[in-house]
Design a protein around this motif. Structure first.
Motif, mmCIF file in Angstrom:
data_model
loop_
_atom_site.group_PDB
_atom_site.id
_atom_site.type_symbol
_atom_site.label_atom_id
_atom_site.label_comp_id
_atom_site.label_asym_id
_atom_site.label_seq_id
_atom_site.Cartn_x
_atom_site.Cartn_y
_atom_site.Cartn_z
ATOM 1 N N PHE A 79 -8.069 10.296 0.748
ATOM 2 C CA PHE A 79 -6.860 10.324 -0.061
ATOM 3 C C PHE A 79 -5.672 10.565 0.856
ATOM 4 O O PHE A 79 -5.805 11.142 1.943
ATOM 5 C CB PHE A 79 -6.936 11.414 -1.138
ATOM 6 N N GLY A 80 -4.529 10.117 0.419
ATOM 7 C CA GLY A 80 -3.334 10.261 1.238
ATOM 8 C C GLY A 80 -2.210 9.409 0.701
ATOM 9 O O GLY A 80 -2.099 9.183 -0.505
ATOM 10 N N GLY A 81 -1.372 8.889 1.619
ATOM 11 C CA GLY A 81 -0.227 8.095 1.212
ATOM 12 C C GLY A 81 0.004 6.916 2.128
ATOM 13 O O GLY A 81 -0.341 6.943 3.311
ATOM 14 N N GLY A 82 0.590 5.862 1.555
ATOM 15 C CA GLY A 82 0.947 4.689 2.330
ATOM 16 C C GLY A 82 2.344 4.836 2.910
ATOM 17 O O GLY A 82 3.322 4.912 2.171
ATOM 18 N N VAL A 83 2.444 4.897 4.225
ATOM 19 C CA VAL A 83 3.740 5.002 4.885
ATOM 20 C C VAL A 83 4.517 3.697 4.748
ATOM 21 O O VAL A 83 5.727 3.678 4.575
ATOM 22 C CB VAL A 83 3.553 5.376 6.365
ATOM 23 N N SER A 84 3.777 2.586 4.820
ATOM 24 C CA SER A 84 4.356 1.267 4.641
ATOM 25 C C SER A 84 3.284 0.372 4.039
ATOM 26 O O SER A 84 2.201 0.843 3.674
ATOM 27 C CB SER A 84 4.847 0.702 5.980
ATOM 28 N N ARG A 139 0.811 -1.213 0.000
ATOM 29 C CA ARG A 139 0.000 0.000 0.000
ATOM 30 C C ARG A 139 0.848 1.269 0.000
ATOM 31 O O ARG A 139 0.326 2.350 0.258
ATOM 32 C CB ARG A 139 -0.932 -0.021 1.209
ATOM 33 N N ARG A 140 2.124 1.145 -0.287
ATOM 34 C CA ARG A 140 2.996 2.324 -0.311
ATOM 35 C C ARG A 140 2.675 3.191 -1.522
ATOM 36 O O ARG A 140 2.339 2.681 -2.581
ATOM 37 C CB ARG A 140 4.460 1.883 -0.350
ATOM 38 N N GLY A 141 2.775 4.506 -1.327
ATOM 39 C CA GLY A 141 2.475 5.431 -2.408
ATOM 40 C C GLY A 141 1.146 6.132 -2.194
ATOM 41 O O GLY A 141 0.471 5.960 -1.181
ATOM 42 N N VAL A 142 0.777 6.929 -3.169
ATOM 43 C CA VAL A 142 -0.446 7.727 -3.083
ATOM 44 C C VAL A 142 -1.673 6.832 -3.296
ATOM 45 O O VAL A 142 -1.647 5.898 -4.102
ATOM 46 C CB VAL A 142 -0.423 8.847 -4.139
ATOM 47 N N TYR A 143 -2.744 7.127 -2.553
ATOM 48 C CA TYR A 143 -3.995 6.390 -2.719
ATOM 49 C C TYR A 143 -5.169 7.365 -2.740
ATOM 50 O O TYR A 143 -5.097 8.478 -2.225
ATOM 51 C CB TYR A 143 -4.183 5.354 -1.614
ATOM 52 N N VAL A 144 -6.278 6.921 -3.324
ATOM 53 C CA VAL A 144 -7.538 7.661 -3.294
ATOM 54 C C VAL A 144 -8.658 6.645 -3.152
ATOM 55 O O VAL A 144 -8.616 5.573 -3.756
ATOM 56 C CB VAL A 144 -7.723 8.530 -4.564
ATOM 57 N N GLY A 145 -9.662 6.976 -2.307
ATOM 58 C CA GLY A 145 -10.707 6.005 -2.030
ATOM 59 C C GLY A 145 -12.081 6.619 -1.842
ATOM 60 O O GLY A 145 -12.373 7.190 -0.777
#
Length: 214
Positions: free
Chosen positions: A92-97, A62-68
């Motif tokens: 929306f946001g980002g995956g830290v790990s 799940r690392r990287g930018v996401y939108v849901g």
């Protein structure tokens, strides 16, 4: 005559050996090519095959930018009763790990069955944390503010400060998209409205579904 036969036999033997070597080389090359083509890419290898076909587990990276985008339905405690509401949200946001997401969740809902003319809309946003404990099992918390009806006869809109906590499960549809289903408890303090409502706390229970794209 004898020398000619011997030379012919040697020539035939050399040709046979070269044919065998060439055939072995071709077979080895075809085998290597087959292994290369059969080896899945990183994204394809993430979706594991099972006895019933492809399993919806996915890469779980799940690392990287996401939108849901998502939808939810719930009940809010208001004026001594529970009022149903239905709404939409966009996270929306980002995956830290692979197992931790940090982002923002914007949401809005409409309270159903309110008296005509009464304020019936809620909107707001929260800073959101999502942690995955095991495979798709997650714990999600949010903290922020909303604007919502106070539930008083004057149809006052007030600021609700607080947050929520929820639990659910996420199913991977492919290597970059997932769907989740969960339940959430939301608690807001209606700022400055202690005299208008018997209890300045707004309790809401929700069931929701979200599609997340990584």
């Amino acid at each position: 005559m004898t020398l000619a036969l011997i030379a012919t036999d040697r020539f035939t033997s050399v040709v046979r050996r070269r044919r065998v070597a060439l055939a072995s080389l071709l077979v080895g090359g075809l085998a290597a090519a087959a292994v290369t083509l059969a080896s899945p890419s990183e994204a394809e290898a993430a979706v594991r095959g099972g006895p019933n076909g492809i399993e919806f587990e996915g890469a779980r990276d799940r690392r990287g930018v996401y939108v849901g985008p998502g939808v939810f339905f719930g009940f809010s405690g208001m004026k001594g009763t529970f009022v149903p509401d239905v709404g939409l949200n966009l996270a929306f946001g980002g995956g830290v790990s692979k197992r931790v997401l940090l982002g923002i969740n914007l949401h809005g809902a409409k309270y159903l069955g309110r008296a005509e003319g009464a304020s019936s809309w809620m909107f707001g946003g929260d800073f959101e944390f999502t942690g995955y404990a095991w495979q798709g099992l997650y714990l999600r918390t949010g903290l922020g503010g909303v604007g919502l009806p106070a539930g008083d006869p004057n149809n006052t809109l007030v600021a609700g400060i607080g947050g929520n906590v929820g639990v659910g499960y996420e199913f991977w549809l492919n290597a970059t998209a997932a769907a989740s289903v969960g339940i959430t408890y939301d608690l807001r303090f209606l700022a400055g409205e202690e005299e208008l409502v018997p209890a300045p706390l707004r309790h809401t229970g929700m069931v929701g579904m979200r599609f997340t794209f990584f």
